[in-house]
Design a protein around this motif. Structure first.
Motif, PDB file in Angstrom:
ATOM      1  N   VAL A   4       0.937  -1.262   0.035  1.00 43.86           N
ATOM      2  CA  VAL A   4      -0.009  -0.025  -0.076  1.00 43.86           C
ATOM      3  C   VAL A   4       0.851   1.205  -0.023  1.00 43.86           C
ATOM      4  CG1 VAL A   4      -1.837  -1.152   1.210  1.00 43.86           C
ATOM      5  CG2 VAL A   4      -0.166  -0.095   2.620  1.00 43.86           C
ATOM      6  N   THR A  61      -3.793   4.326   0.763  1.00 40.96           N
ATOM      7  CA  THR A  61      -4.388   3.475  -0.410  1.00 40.96           C
ATOM      8  C   THR A  61      -4.734   2.054   0.258  1.00 40.96           C
ATOM      9  OG1 THR A  61      -2.519   2.433  -1.294  1.00 40.96           O
ATOM     10  CG2 THR A  61      -3.063   4.342  -2.216  1.00 40.96           C
ATOM     11  N   GLY A 120      -5.596   9.859  -7.543  1.00 34.74           N
ATOM     12  CA  GLY A 120      -6.803  10.155  -6.281  1.00 34.74           C
ATOM     13  C   GLY A 120      -6.408  11.567  -5.779  1.00 34.74           C
ATOM     14  N   PRO A 134      -7.244   8.413   3.940  1.00 34.16           N
ATOM     15  CA  PRO A 134      -6.852   7.832   2.590  1.00 34.16           C
ATOM     16  C   PRO A 134      -7.201   8.723   1.337  1.00 34.16           C
ATOM     17  CG  PRO A 134      -8.638   6.665   3.270  1.00 34.16           C
ATOM     18  CD  PRO A 134      -8.746   7.728   4.454  1.00 34.16           C
ATOM     19  N   VAL A 172     -10.142   7.409  -6.161  1.00 37.51           N
ATOM     20  CA  VAL A 172      -9.023   6.701  -6.883  1.00 37.51           C
ATOM     21  C   VAL A 172      -9.701   6.204  -8.009  1.00 37.51           C
ATOM     22  CG1 VAL A 172      -7.465   4.877  -6.691  1.00 37.51           C
ATOM     23  CG2 VAL A 172      -7.827   6.486  -4.714  1.00 37.51           C
TER      24      VAL A 172
END
Length: 666
Positions: A160, A181, A220, A227, A231
């Motif tokens: 991630v 993410t 994103g 987060p 995205v």
């Protein structure tokens, strides 16, 4: 009068120790304020990577003493292992990955203290790893890729994009790491923040694709403490490889991808991003050359936007150049200089562009281009001639014809030594070098390992066989489901062509290679009778084992494109594996292996040797404690190079007293 000496017997000032001391190259250049930083090899210091700083006044210094080792193990090949930020007070702040524990550290080089850890240690599998960091002082964070093991298997992991606090609060608490993410994608690169701070872009892909097969450019929206939102992909796909993403000053998304035959620089304007219709326009189409390459490491760069709106680019076909591209007119002006290969790392500060480049007469060095004046100069890791350059080989760029009338690109290094000439009735021995990857290429640069052989009277032929990069996707795709066929045929075609034209002695041909090149070497010894011997270095030898549980996650599905899906063509895996055909080997060989190699593990070499036992074929096996995939220690490289020369001397009937005799067993 220059004396006569048989090929292979010539005395040379380029010994194995000298070649080993020049192994490796500077990597991962960056700027911190007016300073230029990079990592550099230290073969004599256990093979560590040092962090080097060039101050604004020109002084070059190694920042962290041994045993600090600035290298990431994400996807095992690593990537960008450090980042820095200039502060108004207290000097620069540097964040880096330390290889032994893979933790992220913060360091204030002008503060007089020691590096302090930013991330915790995990006891699960191979723990937590980090790569491709970007420091955000205003947010008090460093954004990077997190590779987290969830079990003991090399494929039990997730990746991630994460934010790590700069205050050290995550050093003992995994929960303090903020994930930006989810782990929907198996592989990601680090995020690149848009100039207005609203958006981020990165690259993602999934098994079974490799990054040169198909990736996606993702974007994103940056949120406050959460987060990334919204995205979605804006470019790329299963059959389009996005190799790098970045932002122009006007908010345009720049990226390198290959919807056609070549990796080319493309742009999506801000209004197209805002409208949700991200139409990309090529900035350098129709040139028939590459503006990118294979993403073997996370964070490689082939372009760098400049404050002026121009773009610094690395481009070329076969060899590469540094150029400055005007994205509005398409005009491309190359930097002056002798360099024929620019590594995939670029940095820019103001009007200055910094990269790493080499030539057939010089090793890799840190080079700066001033775009205002067009002047280039070496500013770090400067090449110095440790011996008279008259002993360096003079490469020939050749194109050969292979099976089905296909082109094969190669660099030919004839024997060369100013102190000797060969008898007029003798042809020289030649060693074919098969590069690793196999999705890679052999660059046209000075390599003292090559000079080690050519200065003794042994020629070298570096073959960029079908499947190599630098010649377009069509050339690269020649190896799809043909690994062990096309690479073997192309290397043999070059060797046989050199023999038939009277350049090489057909009875004294050898082949050598490491990693995928080790595979090609072993497959050549089982599949052809062209070579008198071979040197097999940390190889793949058993496709069935490598396709199941004997390699790391990144390449665990690579064979689906190189050979074919295992479930559909299991017979092909057995038919092509050298370990299944040891009865066909009659030529002597040397097998070199690192015992800590997670990519091509020693178990494959050990099984191969067990199969060879009692077959009466002369061979030697040298295993190196503490070495992984790619030898880094000076003592290892010295022993390996001298053993290789001894193999050729014994096989070709050349007496040499300047290297230890390699013990060949049967």
């Amino acid at each position: 009068m220059v004396p006569t000496g048989a090929y292979g017997t010539w005395p040379s000032p380029i010994d194995a120790a000298l070649a080993a001391s020049h192994d490796g190259r500077p990597e991962f250049v960056g700027t911190v304020g007016d300073e230029v930083w990079w990592t550099a090899p230290r073969p004599a210091e256990g093979g560590r990577r040092a962090l080097v700083r060039r101050r604004a006044g020109g002084a070059e210094e190694s920042v962290l003493p041994a045993p600090w080792n600035v290298r990431s193990r994400v996807i095992e090949y690593g990537g960008q292992p450090w980042a820095g930020a200039a502060r108004s007070e207290g000097g620069p702040l540097i964040v880096f990955v330390h290889h032994p524990d893979q933790r992220l550290y913060a360091y204030e080089p002008d503060g007089g203290g020691e590096p302090r850890p930013l991330t915790p240690v995990s006891t699960v599998g191979d723990g937590l790893r980090w790569v491709d960091p970007v420091v955000h002082l205003d947010r008090g964070e460093v954004w990077c890729v997190l590779e987290e093991f969830t079990g003991e298997s090399p494929t039990d992991l997730r990746r991630v994009i994460a934010a790590v606090p700069l205050d050290g609060s995550a050093a003992g608490d995994r929960a303090a790491v903020r994930e930006l993410t989810d782990d929907r994608h198996r592989f990601v690169t680090g995020p690149r923040l848009s100039p207005d701070g609203r958006r981020v872009a990165w690259i993602a892909w999934d098994h079974p694709r490799m990054p040169w097969d198909g990736t996606e450019a993702m974007i994103g929206e940056v949120t406050d403490g959460g987060p990334f939102a919204g995205v979605h992909p804006v470019a790329g796909g299963p059959d389009e490889s996005v190799a790098q993403v970045g932002w122009a000053r006007d908010g345009s998304l720049l990226f390198v991808s290959d919807p056609g035959n070549w990796w080319e620089l493309r742009r999506i304007r801000p209004d197209a991003l805002d409208s949700g219709e991200p139409t990309a326009v090529g900035l350098c189409e129709g040139r028939g050359e590459e503006f990118g390459g294979p993403l073997w490491k996370i964070g490689l760069t082939w372009f760098q936007p400049l404050d002026s709106g121009l773009i610094a680019v690395i481009h070329g076909k076969g060899s590469t150049a540094l150029g400055i591209l005007d994205p509005e007119t398409g005009e491309l002006v190359d930097a002056a200089g002798p360099w024929t290969e620019w590594a995939s790392t670029l940095a820019a500060h103001g009007s200055r562009v910094v990269g790493v480049a080499a030539s057939p007469r010089s090793g890799y060095e840190v080079v700066e281009l001033d775009t205002r004046t067009g002047r280039t100069r070496v500013i770090g890791s400067a090449h110095t001639d440790s011996v008279d350059p008259a002993y360096y080989p003079e490469p020939q760029i050749r194109t050969f014809t292979g099976p089905d009338n296909r082109e094969i690109h190669a660099h030919i290094y004839p024997p060369h030594n100013p102190d000797r000439i060969a008898p007029g009735d003798e042809l020289p021995p030649y060693v074919v070098w098969a590069h690793g990857g196999p999705t890679g290429h052999a660059p046209l640069v000075l390599d003292l390992e090559i000079a080690y052989f050519t200065s003794r009277g042994i020629g070298v032929a570096e073959v960029n066989y079908g499947g190599s990069t630098g010649y377009g996707r069509e050339y690269r795709n020649r190896l799809r489901e043909q690994w062990g066929v096309v690479d073997v045929e192309d290397c043999a075609a070059v060797a046989e062509a050199l023999a038939s034209e009277g350049t090489a002695d057909p009875e004294r041909l050898a082949i050598r290679g490491g990693s995928a090149g080790g595979w090609t070497t072993a497959a050549s010894l089982t599949g052809t009778d062209v070579y008198a011997c071979g040197t097999i270095i940390y190889p793949i030898l058993d496709l069935m084992g490598w396709a199941t549980d004997e390699t790391h996650d990144f390449e665990s599905r690579y064979l689906e494109s190189l050979v074919g899906p295992l479930a559909e063509v299991p017979g092909r895996y057995r038919e092509r594996s050298p370990i299944e055909h040891v009865d066909r080997i009659s030529a002597p060989f040397l097998l070199l292996q690192g015992l800590d190699d997670p990519i091509c593990p020693p178990v494959q070499s050990e099984r191969f040797l067990a199969q060879m036992a009692g077959r009466g074929v002369a061979h030697a096996y040298i295993a190196f404690e503490g070495e992984s995939h790619g030898f880094r220690r000076a003592d290892t490289m010295i022993r390996a190079l001298e053993a290789e020369l001894s193999l050729y001397g014994q096989t070709f009937g050349i007496a040499r007293a300047d290297v230890p005799q390699l013990e060949l067993k049967k």
